[in-house]
Design a protein around this motif. Sequence first.
Motif, short mmCIF file in Angstrom:
data_model
loop_
_atom_site.label_atom_id
_atom_site.label_comp_id
_atom_site.label_asym_id
_atom_site.label_seq_id
_atom_site.Cartn_x
_atom_site.Cartn_y
_atom_site.Cartn_z
N VAL A 142 0.86 -1.19 0.00
CA VAL A 142 0.00 0.00 0.00
C VAL A 142 0.90 1.24 0.00
N ALA A 143 0.67 2.13 -0.98
CA ALA A 143 1.48 3.35 -1.05
C ALA A 143 0.74 4.52 -0.41
N ALA A 144 1.47 5.30 0.41
CA ALA A 144 0.93 6.49 1.07
C ALA A 144 1.97 7.60 0.94
N ILE A 145 1.61 8.80 1.37
CA ILE A 145 2.55 9.92 1.29
C ILE A 145 3.10 10.25 2.68
N PRO A 146 4.42 10.32 2.83
CA PRO A 146 4.99 10.77 4.11
C PRO A 146 4.74 12.26 4.28
N VAL A 147 4.12 12.65 5.39
CA VAL A 147 3.69 14.05 5.54
C VAL A 147 4.88 15.01 5.71
N SER A 148 6.06 14.49 6.04
CA SER A 148 7.25 15.37 6.13
C SER A 148 7.50 16.08 4.81
N ALA A 149 7.02 15.50 3.71
CA ALA A 149 7.22 16.12 2.39
C ALA A 149 6.51 17.46 2.29
N PHE A 150 5.57 17.73 3.19
CA PHE A 150 4.81 18.98 3.15
C PHE A 150 5.41 20.05 4.06
N TYR A 151 6.54 19.71 4.69
CA TYR A 151 7.26 20.69 5.51
C TYR A 151 8.59 20.99 4.83
N GLN A 152 8.93 22.27 4.70
CA GLN A 152 10.21 22.62 4.05
C GLN A 152 11.39 21.97 4.72
N ASN A 153 11.33 21.85 6.07
CA ASN A 153 12.47 21.27 6.79
C ASN A 153 12.28 19.77 7.01
N SER A 154 11.34 19.19 6.28
CA SER A 154 11.06 17.74 6.37
C SER A 154 10.76 17.29 7.79
N ASP A 155 10.06 18.13 8.57
CA ASP A 155 9.72 17.75 9.95
C ASP A 155 8.94 16.44 9.93
#
Length: 381
Positions: A342-355
């Motif tokens: 199952v593929a999902a999106i890591p939400v760190s991608a939505f933070y400039q500093n990859s939080d």
Amino acid sequence: MLNIQSKLQNTDTNVFTVMSAMAKEYNAINLSQGFPDFFCDSNLIDSVTKAMLDGKNQYAPMAGLPALSDIISSYILENRGYKYNARDEITVTAGATQAIFTAIAATINYGDEVIIFEPAYDCYAPTIRLFGGIVKAYQLTPPNYNIDWEMVKKLFTSKTKMIIINSPQNPTGVTLSVEDMQALSKLVEGTDILLVSDEVYGHLVFDEKPYESVVGYEELRKRSFIIYSFGKMLHTTGWKVGFCLAPKKLMAEFRKVHQFNVFSVNTPMQQGIANYMQEGNQLNGLANFFQAKRDLFRNLLSGSRFELLPCKGSYFQCASYQNISDETDVEFATRLTKEFGVAAIPVSAFYQNSDDYKVIRFCFAKKDETLRKAADKLMTV
Ligand code: PMP
Ligand code: GLN
């Protein structure tokens, strides 16, 4: 060797492209990139086909086909309670991405500061930088991703030129409340600060709650570029047609750029969508349709080890995996794709500093059967 100075250093291929490619490579169910896996209404396909057969195949007017702008004006009046002038306050765009790009290009100069709310949709920050703007990011954190407007005020300086909001928000599914809109109105009152309101999920607010659009707040509306996407409204993300609403003076600036980066949007799609919408408001019922999918997906995962975060709108469900693993969200999403299918999106991608808050995003704009298959796999994680 050519010596090129990149205008967007440290910019990789975006996460949606990467995760969709990984899903394909590992034959995983793709709940990563936000697009429906079901068909749009066949009447819509017929309507576009007819437009082509009728010879609507040459350039449309720069700002959009009048027939479509008229329908958009009626739709916004009916659903948001304010009439935008179809001739000089509405422009049809090649999707919401282009509308956001054009609004920023038209107004942001070197050194201007733009406030965004992270986790933020991925195109905002690079586009601001491309035009010499400075990104001031306000950090939202799970599980509720609330905004403290007093803290937002602290980001204001004499160089603050624009604020970008997105409700319901991608990726969190959070919506702005009346109180949020009032607080924002108060913050910008008496300033020249512009607003971009990304309302691409405005038709997807759940649980019988009203949608707080910028259209309904005069103090905000008069300084706003408001952005919509037919891809999200008609289940046709691949068609790349959207629109921008703005007061005449702002729209004039928008069109100065639009005419050179797109000129006009493809004609048969515009004609087909206009005719289709003319036949009745085809957009009613979408919130219930997607709410049923959200509820199905949440119910299916209720006994899992994932902790589901609140989802008030959009077609995304975020989940914390902190009880499952201490991998980074990129590592976890990668393993989920490769080992569990199952593929999902890591939400760190939505933070400039990859939080990394150990949260991943699932898209539930999928057939019930797809959601069931994915949930079966996720229950084993
Ligand atoms: N804004 C948000 C919040 C989005 O999620 C998306 C993508 N779905 C867009 C803008 C871009 O929309 P479009 O595909 O119409 O360019
Ligand atoms: N908006 C979609 C998402 O959030 C994807 C858009 C894109 O692929 N650029 O998944």
